[in-house]
Design a protein around this motif. Sequence first.
Motif, PDB file in Angstrom:
ATOM      1  N   SER A   1      58.624  43.161  39.973  1.00  0.00           N
ATOM      2  CA  SER A   1      59.668  43.880  39.233  1.00  0.00           C
ATOM      3  C   SER A   1      60.443  44.817  40.148  1.00  0.00           C
ATOM      4  CB  SER A   1      59.052  44.673  38.078  1.00  0.00           C
ATOM      5  OG  SER A   1      58.461  43.812  37.143  1.00  0.00           O
ATOM      6  N   ILE A   2      59.788  45.290  41.216  1.00  0.00           N
ATOM      7  CA  ILE A   2      60.461  46.182  42.159  1.00  0.00           C
ATOM      8  C   ILE A   2      60.667  45.524  43.519  1.00  0.00           C
ATOM      9  CG2 ILE A   2      59.711  48.317  41.040  1.00  0.00           C
ATOM     10  CD1 ILE A   2      57.484  48.517  43.169  1.00  0.00           C
ATOM     11  N   ARG A   3      59.882  44.475  43.804  1.00  0.00           N
ATOM     12  CA  ARG A   3      60.028  43.727  45.064  1.00  0.00           C
ATOM     13  C   ARG A   3      60.037  42.233  44.721  1.00  0.00           C
ATOM     14  NH1 ARG A   3      55.556  47.294  46.075  1.00  0.00           N
ATOM     15  NH2 ARG A   3      56.251  49.209  47.109  1.00  0.00           N
ATOM     16  N   PRO A   4      61.192  41.725  44.254  1.00  0.00           N
ATOM     17  CA  PRO A   4      61.246  40.340  43.758  1.00  0.00           C
ATOM     18  C   PRO A   4      60.825  39.293  44.782  1.00  0.00           C
ATOM     19  CG  PRO A   4      63.244  41.555  43.174  1.00  0.00           C
ATOM     20  CD  PRO A   4      62.480  42.425  44.127  1.00  0.00           C
ATOM     21  N   TRP A   5      60.904  39.624  46.052  1.00  0.00           N
ATOM     22  CA  TRP A   5      60.556  38.675  47.112  1.00  0.00           C
ATOM     23  C   TRP A   5      59.050  38.602  47.383  1.00  0.00           C
ATOM     24  CZ3 TRP A   5      62.624  43.506  47.646  1.00  0.00           C
ATOM     25  CH2 TRP A   5      61.830  44.454  48.309  1.00  0.00           C
ATOM     26  N   ASN A   6      58.255  39.458  46.751  1.00  0.00           N
ATOM     27  CA  ASN A   6      56.859  39.626  47.148  1.00  0.00           C
ATOM     28  C   ASN A   6      55.883  38.859  46.263  1.00  0.00           C
ATOM     29  OD1 ASN A   6      55.030  40.722  49.023  1.00  0.00           O
ATOM     30  ND2 ASN A   6      54.476  42.369  47.611  1.00  0.00           N
ATOM     31  N   PHE A   7      56.331  37.781  45.682  1.00  0.00           N
ATOM     32  CA  PHE A   7      55.455  37.039  44.771  1.00  0.00           C
ATOM     33  C   PHE A   7      54.221  36.497  45.473  1.00  0.00           C
ATOM     34  CE2 PHE A   7      58.435  34.049  46.610  1.00  0.00           C
ATOM     35  CZ  PHE A   7      57.650  32.952  46.908  1.00  0.00           C
ATOM     36  N   ARG A   8      54.279  36.310  46.798  1.00  0.00           N
ATOM     37  CA  ARG A   8      53.134  35.743  47.518  1.00  0.00           C
ATOM     38  C   ARG A   8      51.931  36.683  47.496  1.00  0.00           C
ATOM     39  NH1 ARG A   8      55.279  33.669  53.258  1.00  0.00           N
ATOM     40  NH2 ARG A   8      53.055  33.176  53.471  1.00  0.00           N
ATOM     41  N   ASN A   9      52.179  37.966  47.267  1.00  0.00           N
ATOM     42  CA  ASN A   9      51.070  38.923  47.223  1.00  0.00           C
ATOM     43  C   ASN A   9      50.552  39.190  45.813  1.00  0.00           C
ATOM     44  OD1 ASN A   9      50.466  39.622  49.953  1.00  0.00           O
ATOM     45  ND2 ASN A   9      52.463  40.626  50.071  1.00  0.00           N
ATOM     46  N   THR A  10      51.089  38.511  44.819  1.00  0.00           N
ATOM     47  CA  THR A  10      50.565  38.654  43.466  1.00  0.00           C
ATOM     48  C   THR A  10      49.122  38.148  43.418  1.00  0.00           C
ATOM     49  OG1 THR A  10      52.735  38.431  42.411  1.00  0.00           O
ATOM     50  CG2 THR A  10      50.806  37.904  41.059  1.00  0.00           C
ATOM     51  N   ARG A  11      48.275  38.932  42.771  1.00  0.00           N
ATOM     52  CA  ARG A  11      46.890  38.523  42.559  1.00  0.00           C
ATOM     53  C   ARG A  11      46.588  38.622  41.065  1.00  0.00           C
ATOM     54  NH1 ARG A  11      48.094  37.338  46.904  1.00  0.00           N
ATOM     55  NH2 ARG A  11      47.001  37.648  48.885  1.00  0.00           N
ATOM     56  N   ASN A  12      46.315  37.476  40.454  1.00  0.00           N
ATOM     57  CA  ASN A  12      46.085  37.450  39.018  1.00  0.00           C
ATOM     58  C   ASN A  12      44.776  38.134  38.660  1.00  0.00           C
ATOM     59  OD1 ASN A  12      45.387  36.264  36.257  1.00  0.00           O
ATOM     60  ND2 ASN A  12      47.447  35.465  36.624  1.00  0.00           N
ATOM     61  N   ARG A  13      44.743  38.755  37.505  1.00  0.00           N
ATOM     62  CA  ARG A  13      43.539  39.472  37.063  1.00  0.00           C
ATOM     63  C   ARG A  13      42.397  38.526  36.685  1.00  0.00           C
ATOM     64  NH1 ARG A  13      44.483  45.237  34.871  1.00  0.00           N
ATOM     65  NH2 ARG A  13      46.347  45.842  36.046  1.00  0.00           N
ATOM     66  N   ILE A  14      42.704  37.322  36.333  1.00  0.00           N
ATOM     67  CA  ILE A  14      41.699  36.298  35.982  1.00  0.00           C
ATOM     68  C   ILE A  14      40.707  36.855  34.960  1.00  0.00           C
ATOM     69  CG2 ILE A  14      40.417  34.340  36.919  1.00  0.00           C
ATOM     70  CD1 ILE A  14      41.094  35.306  39.717  1.00  0.00           C
ATOM     71  N   ASN A  15      41.221  37.476  33.933  1.00  0.00           N
ATOM     72  CA  ASN A  15      40.374  38.011  32.858  1.00  0.00           C
ATOM     73  C   ASN A  15      39.300  38.971  33.373  1.00  0.00           C
ATOM     74  OD1 ASN A  15      41.773  36.519  30.924  1.00  0.00           O
ATOM     75  ND2 ASN A  15      40.453  34.739  31.223  1.00  0.00           N
ATOM     76  N   GLY A  16      39.648  39.768  34.389  1.00  0.00           N
ATOM     77  CA  GLY A  16      38.721  40.767  34.914  1.00  0.00           C
ATOM     78  C   GLY A  16      37.908  40.303  36.095  1.00  0.00           C
ATOM     79  N   ARG A  17      37.932  38.994  36.387  1.00  0.00           N
ATOM     80  CA  ARG A  17      37.072  38.475  37.457  1.00  0.00           C
ATOM     81  C   ARG A  17      37.537  38.927  38.843  1.00  0.00           C
ATOM     82  NH1 ARG A  17      37.443  33.839  34.283  1.00  0.00           N
ATOM     83  NH2 ARG A  17      38.599  32.656  35.859  1.00  0.00           N
ATOM     84  N   TYR A  18      38.841  39.074  39.026  1.00  0.00           N
ATOM     85  CA  TYR A  18      39.341  39.535  40.333  1.00  0.00           C
ATOM     86  C   TYR A  18      38.799  40.935  40.641  1.00  0.00           C
ATOM     87  CZ  TYR A  18      42.627  40.911  44.010  1.00  0.00           C
ATOM     88  OH  TYR A  18      43.178  41.356  45.184  1.00  0.00           O
ATOM     89  N   TYR A  19      38.804  41.803  39.640  1.00  0.00           N
ATOM     90  CA  TYR A  19      38.308  43.178  39.803  1.00  0.00           C
ATOM     91  C   TYR A  19      36.818  43.178  40.121  1.00  0.00           C
ATOM     92  CZ  TYR A  19      38.123  48.210  38.576  1.00  0.00           C
ATOM     93  OH  TYR A  19      37.988  49.585  38.575  1.00  0.00           O
ATOM     94  N   GLU A  20      36.064  42.369  39.391  1.00  0.00           N
ATOM     95  CA  GLU A  20      34.620  42.325  39.620  1.00  0.00           C
ATOM     96  C   GLU A  20      34.288  41.736  40.988  1.00  0.00           C
ATOM     97  OE1 GLU A  20      31.803  42.360  36.638  1.00  0.00           O
ATOM     98  OE2 GLU A  20      33.108  41.487  35.115  1.00  0.00           O
ATOM     99  N   MET A  21      35.090  40.777  41.437  1.00  0.00           N
ATOM    100  CA  MET A  21      34.889  40.230  42.778  1.00  0.00           C
ATOM    101  C   MET A  21      35.064  41.322  43.832  1.00  0.00           C
ATOM    102  SD  MET A  21      37.073  37.229  44.739  1.00  0.00           S
ATOM    103  CE  MET A  21      38.577  38.223  44.698  1.00  0.00           C
TER     104      MET A  21
END
Length: 284
Positions: free
Chosen positions: A192-212
């Motif tokens: 939303s603030i850096r439209p070119w930075n989609f490569r650094n998006t990390r999906n939450r995966i229903n909380g699994r990314y955080y727990e990892m």
Amino acid sequence: MKQLRMAAIGVLAVSWYPPGMKDENGEPTDDIVPLILEVAHKYDVKVTFHIEPYEGRDERSMFNNVKYIIQNYGEHPAFYRQSTNTGKFLPLFYVYDSYLLNSEQWAKLLKHTGSSSIRDTLYDGIFIALLVEEKHKTDIVMGGFDGVYTYFATNGFSYGSTHGNWKSIKAFCEDNNLLFIPSVGPGYVDTSIRPWNFRNTRNRINGRYYEMALRSALEAGADIVSITSFNEWHEGTQIEMAIPKTSQAVYLDYLPHKPAVYLDITRKWSKIFRSERKIPPISA
């Protein structure tokens, strides 16, 4: 603050600029510190300072600003201090983008022999440098810092934020008597603030990314775990309670979970960390 307590978070790191100063997107932050401290104390939360790279930051201004913080807020019961292995009880400061000053400049402030040394004065503290690139490790040691943190919530974005590097970073910290403070996050999206930075998006995966991330920090032997972030919505790293809402901005959804899901995950892992480290539970 109530949500922080719900999540068993003990310390809130406040983004801080000197009085009257701010970044290009925000407002001055020092004016609100007294209120933050008062409400934090009400909920038995401590407050530490995340010193931003304000204009003119150097070893002399850092000494003066640390002195200002301690003189103005150091006596407040919510002001965070940590015990050291030498038996001292000192304030802890995160220094964002610390690499913008070279190690010679930091050494003037952070080494006992430095010309502007803060060591063994009334304003001494535990100073935590930002580790972004691997080459920064040498500069951090030469500069006299007391620890490293990794800040970024995107696994793989930098050397420091890559979970797979944390065990070797921990070993480096042990060899050099440094605190290791990896930073974990629930996900990342800043398009939303850096439209070119989609490569650094990390999906939450229903909380699994955080727990990892939390599991990686535990397995690496973290001394402290920092969370990026409680409420930095524009980078999609918030863990505060949230419900679906129509917006032009892009946010990673909390669904199908309840609004407090990331607070619940944090509390769960706080309990695990305390059990593993044999730390007494936070008093209610």
